[in-house]
Scaffold this motif. Sequence first.
Motif, PDB file in Angstrom:
ATOM      1  N   ASP A  59       8.489  -8.906  51.572  1.00 56.25           N
ATOM      2  CA  ASP A  59       8.944  -8.592  52.917  1.00 56.25           C
ATOM      3  C   ASP A  59      10.038  -9.578  53.337  1.00 56.25           C
ATOM      4  O   ASP A  59       9.921 -10.783  53.123  1.00 56.25           O
ATOM      5  CB  ASP A  59       7.750  -8.685  53.869  1.00 56.25           C
ATOM      6  CG  ASP A  59       8.076  -8.230  55.263  1.00 56.25           C
ATOM      7  OD1 ASP A  59       8.993  -8.803  55.892  1.00 56.25           O
ATOM      8  OD2 ASP A  59       7.412  -7.294  55.743  1.00 56.25           O
ATOM      9  N   GLU A  60      11.069  -9.057  53.978  1.00 60.26           N
ATOM     10  CA  GLU A  60      12.209  -9.879  54.401  1.00 60.26           C
ATOM     11  C   GLU A  60      11.783 -11.000  55.352  1.00 60.26           C
ATOM     12  O   GLU A  60      12.361 -12.088  55.318  1.00 60.26           O
ATOM     13  CB  GLU A  60      13.264  -8.988  55.064  1.00 60.26           C
ATOM     14  CG  GLU A  60      14.562  -9.674  55.330  1.00 60.26           C
ATOM     15  CD  GLU A  60      15.297 -10.160  54.083  1.00 60.26           C
ATOM     16  OE1 GLU A  60      15.953 -11.218  54.175  1.00 60.26           O
ATOM     17  OE2 GLU A  60      15.210  -9.508  53.033  1.00 60.26           O
ATOM     18  N   GLU A  61      10.800 -10.757  56.179  1.00 60.38           N
ATOM     19  CA  GLU A  61      10.329 -11.796  57.100  1.00 60.38           C
ATOM     20  C   GLU A  61       9.798 -13.020  56.341  1.00 60.38           C
ATOM     21  O   GLU A  61      10.006 -14.151  56.760  1.00 60.38           O
ATOM     22  CB  GLU A  61       9.243 -11.246  58.026  1.00 60.38           C
ATOM     23  CG  GLU A  61       9.771 -10.351  59.113  1.00 60.38           C
ATOM     24  CD  GLU A  61      10.725 -11.072  60.055  1.00 60.38           C
ATOM     25  OE1 GLU A  61      10.429 -12.195  60.487  1.00 60.38           O
ATOM     26  OE2 GLU A  61      11.791 -10.488  60.346  1.00 60.38           O
ATOM     27  N   LEU A  62       9.110 -12.771  55.230  1.00 62.47           N
ATOM     28  CA  LEU A  62       8.591 -13.890  54.434  1.00 62.47           C
ATOM     29  C   LEU A  62       9.723 -14.686  53.795  1.00 62.47           C
ATOM     30  O   LEU A  62       9.584 -15.882  53.552  1.00 62.47           O
ATOM     31  CB  LEU A  62       7.642 -13.381  53.348  1.00 62.47           C
ATOM     32  CG  LEU A  62       6.306 -12.828  53.808  1.00 62.47           C
ATOM     33  CD1 LEU A  62       5.521 -12.269  52.622  1.00 62.47           C
ATOM     34  CD2 LEU A  62       5.497 -13.889  54.524  1.00 62.47           C
ATOM     35  N   LEU A  63      10.836 -14.013  53.520  1.00 60.75           N
ATOM     36  CA  LEU A  63      11.946 -14.683  52.846  1.00 60.75           C
ATOM     37  C   LEU A  63      12.860 -15.456  53.792  1.00 60.75           C
ATOM     38  O   LEU A  63      13.617 -16.310  53.352  1.00 60.75           O
ATOM     39  CB  LEU A  63      12.794 -13.646  52.092  1.00 60.75           C
ATOM     40  CG  LEU A  63      12.110 -12.945  50.930  1.00 60.75           C
ATOM     41  CD1 LEU A  63      13.054 -11.937  50.306  1.00 60.75           C
ATOM     42  CD2 LEU A  63      11.638 -13.949  49.897  1.00 60.75           C
ATOM     43  N   ARG A  64      12.790 -15.151  55.071  1.00 60.43           N
ATOM     44  CA  ARG A  64      13.728 -15.744  56.032  1.00 60.43           C
ATOM     45  C   ARG A  64      13.731 -17.268  55.977  1.00 60.43           C
ATOM     46  O   ARG A  64      14.786 -17.895  55.904  1.00 60.43           O
ATOM     47  CB  ARG A  64      13.404 -15.267  57.432  1.00 60.43           C
ATOM     48  CG  ARG A  64      14.465 -15.677  58.439  1.00 60.43           C
ATOM     49  CD  ARG A  64      14.387 -14.857  59.645  1.00 60.43           C
ATOM     50  NE  ARG A  64      14.476 -13.489  59.123  1.00 60.43           N
ATOM     51  CZ  ARG A  64      14.546 -12.397  59.829  1.00 60.43           C
ATOM     52  NH1 ARG A  64      14.545 -12.466  61.092  1.00 60.43           N
ATOM     53  NH2 ARG A  64      14.617 -11.213  59.287  1.00 60.43           N
TER      54      ARG A  64
END
Length: 194
Positions: A59-64
């Motif tokens: 998920d993009e949120e985890l990568l931010r």
Amino acid sequence: MVPHQRTDSRWRLILLLLLSFNCCEALPFQVEGQPVVHCNQPPLEVHPKDCCQLPSLIDEELLRNCKTLYGGEPLQRKLIYERGKCFVECALNATGTLVGGVLDQAKILHVIVTATQNDPAVMQLFQSSTLQCFQTVGAGGGGASSPAGCSSLGVDFVGCVNIKNFVNCPPHIWSNSAQCNALRQYILECPQPF
């Protein structure tokens, strides 16, 4: 720079493109009906993600936060691999698939099933590549740490999976362009670090 070090830099660039090595001299390879492949000249006209439309497993949120820490500014070439190691380690830690420097195979396979359940061919591809790379790269303890404390295990594992996924990309998500086929041929024909 020694010739094999130049080639390592090119493979690292290919690895980073596949996320996100060590050829001999400029020996050309040719498969019948295919153009000659020069291992000292990787085809960089196209990004691998534009060739094989695989879903993101994270998920993009985890990568931010990981992007903020390790991918926010342009990097000098010698820092790219180091930052790549730290970024991938951060992402794997964020998903719980790397714990205490050890890859969690069951957790990785669970993430794959969750992200690919609507496409059985892609699920099978990810699972197969993951299991092969567990055997090739290992589950943990072997990755060398840098002075910054980032192990190469995560980036080596993810790079291995990405290369295998790319060369075995299912036809329904493969962009059958000359540039994509040239990149696939390069990866198939030239020695890899795994």
